[in-house]
Design a protein around this motif. Sequence first.
Motif, PDB file in Angstrom:
ATOM      1  N   SER A 141     -19.894 -76.659  47.778  1.00  0.00           N
ATOM      2  CA  SER A 141     -21.063 -76.655  46.943  1.00  0.00           C
ATOM      3  C   SER A 141     -21.599 -75.915  48.629  1.00  0.00           C
ATOM      4  CB  SER A 141     -22.010 -77.745  46.869  1.00  0.00           C
ATOM      5  OG  SER A 141     -23.027 -77.555  46.356  1.00  0.00           O
ATOM      6  N   LEU A 143     -25.949 -74.950  50.087  1.00  0.00           N
ATOM      7  CA  LEU A 143     -27.105 -75.366  49.743  1.00  0.00           C
ATOM      8  C   LEU A 143     -28.098 -74.381  50.670  1.00  0.00           C
ATOM      9  CD1 LEU A 143     -26.554 -78.971  48.254  1.00  0.00           C
ATOM     10  CD2 LEU A 143     -27.311 -76.989  46.679  1.00  0.00           C
ATOM     11  N   ALA A 175     -23.247 -66.296  44.660  1.00  0.00           N
ATOM     12  CA  ALA A 175     -23.206 -66.864  43.605  1.00  0.00           C
ATOM     13  C   ALA A 175     -21.716 -66.458  43.103  1.00  0.00           C
ATOM     14  CB  ALA A 175     -23.894 -67.737  42.934  1.00  0.00           C
ATOM     15  N   GLY A 179     -17.941 -67.923  43.360  1.00  0.00           N
ATOM     16  CA  GLY A 179     -17.919 -68.557  42.285  1.00  0.00           C
ATOM     17  C   GLY A 179     -15.939 -68.469  41.584  1.00  0.00           C
ATOM     18  N   LYS A 182     -14.326 -71.053  43.292  1.00  0.00           N
ATOM     19  CA  LYS A 182     -15.177 -72.398  42.679  1.00  0.00           C
ATOM     20  C   LYS A 182     -16.462 -73.223  43.914  1.00  0.00           C
ATOM     21  CE  LYS A 182     -11.302 -74.143  39.801  1.00  0.00           C
ATOM     22  NZ  LYS A 182     -10.354 -75.232  39.402  1.00  0.00           N
ATOM     23  N   ARG A 184     -20.168 -73.381  45.007  1.00  0.00           N
ATOM     24  CA  ARG A 184     -21.461 -73.376  43.790  1.00  0.00           C
ATOM     25  C   ARG A 184     -22.292 -72.349  45.295  1.00  0.00           C
ATOM     26  NH1 ARG A 184     -22.462 -77.607  43.025  1.00  0.00           N
ATOM     27  NH2 ARG A 184     -20.915 -79.282  43.359  1.00  0.00           N
ATOM     28  N   VAL A 185     -23.151 -71.898  44.760  1.00  0.00           N
ATOM     29  CA  VAL A 185     -24.537 -71.915  45.634  1.00  0.00           C
ATOM     30  C   VAL A 185     -25.347 -71.508  45.074  1.00  0.00           C
ATOM     31  CG1 VAL A 185     -25.809 -70.080  47.474  1.00  0.00           C
ATOM     32  CG2 VAL A 185     -23.005 -69.718  46.879  1.00  0.00           C
ATOM     33  N   ASN A 186     -26.614 -72.671  45.669  1.00  0.00           N
ATOM     34  CA  ASN A 186     -27.722 -73.090  45.599  1.00  0.00           C
ATOM     35  C   ASN A 186     -29.265 -73.068  45.876  1.00  0.00           C
ATOM     36  OD1 ASN A 186     -27.216 -73.596  42.151  1.00  0.00           O
ATOM     37  ND2 ASN A 186     -25.863 -74.275  42.843  1.00  0.00           N
ATOM     38  N   LEU A 233     -27.049 -81.719  43.662  1.00  0.00           N
ATOM     39  CA  LEU A 233     -26.403 -80.263  43.660  1.00  0.00           C
ATOM     40  C   LEU A 233     -25.057 -80.369  44.486  1.00  0.00           C
ATOM     41  CD1 LEU A 233     -29.583 -78.418  43.912  1.00  0.00           C
ATOM     42  CD2 LEU A 233     -27.695 -78.741  42.242  1.00  0.00           C
ATOM     43  N   ARG A 239     -21.543 -79.446  39.174  1.00  0.00           N
ATOM     44  CA  ARG A 239     -19.971 -78.724  39.016  1.00  0.00           C
ATOM     45  C   ARG A 239     -20.018 -77.285  38.181  1.00  0.00           C
ATOM     46  NH1 ARG A 239     -15.280 -81.340  35.505  1.00  0.00           N
ATOM     47  NH2 ARG A 239     -16.205 -81.388  33.889  1.00  0.00           N
ATOM     48  N   THR A 242     -25.272 -73.042  39.578  1.00  0.00           N
ATOM     49  CA  THR A 242     -24.760 -72.257  40.407  1.00  0.00           C
ATOM     50  C   THR A 242     -25.563 -70.967  39.833  1.00  0.00           C
ATOM     51  OG1 THR A 242     -23.391 -70.829  42.316  1.00  0.00           O
ATOM     52  CG2 THR A 242     -22.905 -70.749  39.624  1.00  0.00           C
ATOM     53  N   GLY A 243     -25.768 -71.046  41.344  1.00  0.00           N
ATOM     54  CA  GLY A 243     -26.385 -69.117  41.084  1.00  0.00           C
ATOM     55  C   GLY A 243     -28.081 -69.296  41.113  1.00  0.00           C
TER      56      GLY A 243
END
Length: 256
Positions: A141, A143, A175, A179, A182, A184-186, A233, A239, A242-243
């Motif tokens: 992840s 962030l 993301a 992706g 696996k 995730r980018v937020n 997150l 899981r 994302t995005g």
Amino acid sequence: MTHTLLEGKKGLIVGIANEQSIAWGCARIMRDAGATLAVSYLNEKAKPFVQPLAERVEAPIFMPLDVRSEEQMQSLFQKIEKEWGRLDFLIHSIAFAPKADLHGRVVDSSVGGFTQAMDISCHSLMRLAKGAEPLMRDGGSILTMSYYGAQKVVSNYNMMGPVKAALESSVAYLAVELGPAKIRVNALSPGPIATRAASGLSDLDNLLSVAEGKSPLRHLIDLEDVGNLAAFLASDRARAITGGVHYVDCGYEVVD
């Protein structure tokens, strides 16, 4: 916050300057949730303020990182690989704009000031993501921190509005690209907080007052609110997320 949410996770926190930093709020909550943390500091001037905080979260890795230095970034990721062999999450919580450009009109912003703000506040996320990617072998992840001024014009936010808008767009593209691995980018979009970085904005007190008065919950957020969302997150419970840009602002973004 459950003490096992991030049990066994290894994370890198970039952006702690002092106890008022959003990054510190994230670090404290994530450590309480069971994560082991690597903490960076900007330079020798910043080190005395950050080191006691790194010790409070028992960070086994504490290294300098000016995101403009490729050498420092490589050294940090090499240390993480050597010590841990992997990385589960990354917190990017840095932003900068020269004061003259930040306090002036967007139309008057200098080429150098805008370029510097974009490099440190936005492109550094891409560089950190690139360094983290090979260490997130089983997914992870990433962030970053945005603000409402990326979506709507906020008085006195000025040049940072376009910069944060670019950051939010970058989150979506990263993301999609990461992706399949696996990863995730937020982005988190906290409401206004009286941090050291926010103190650079003119009329901060008015910004805080308006946010408190107009938000549906009628109060301001604190560092713990941001840290709780970041911990969720970064956890496996998120899981499938994302995005996105995730607001933690007592509902202010829904008010016209």
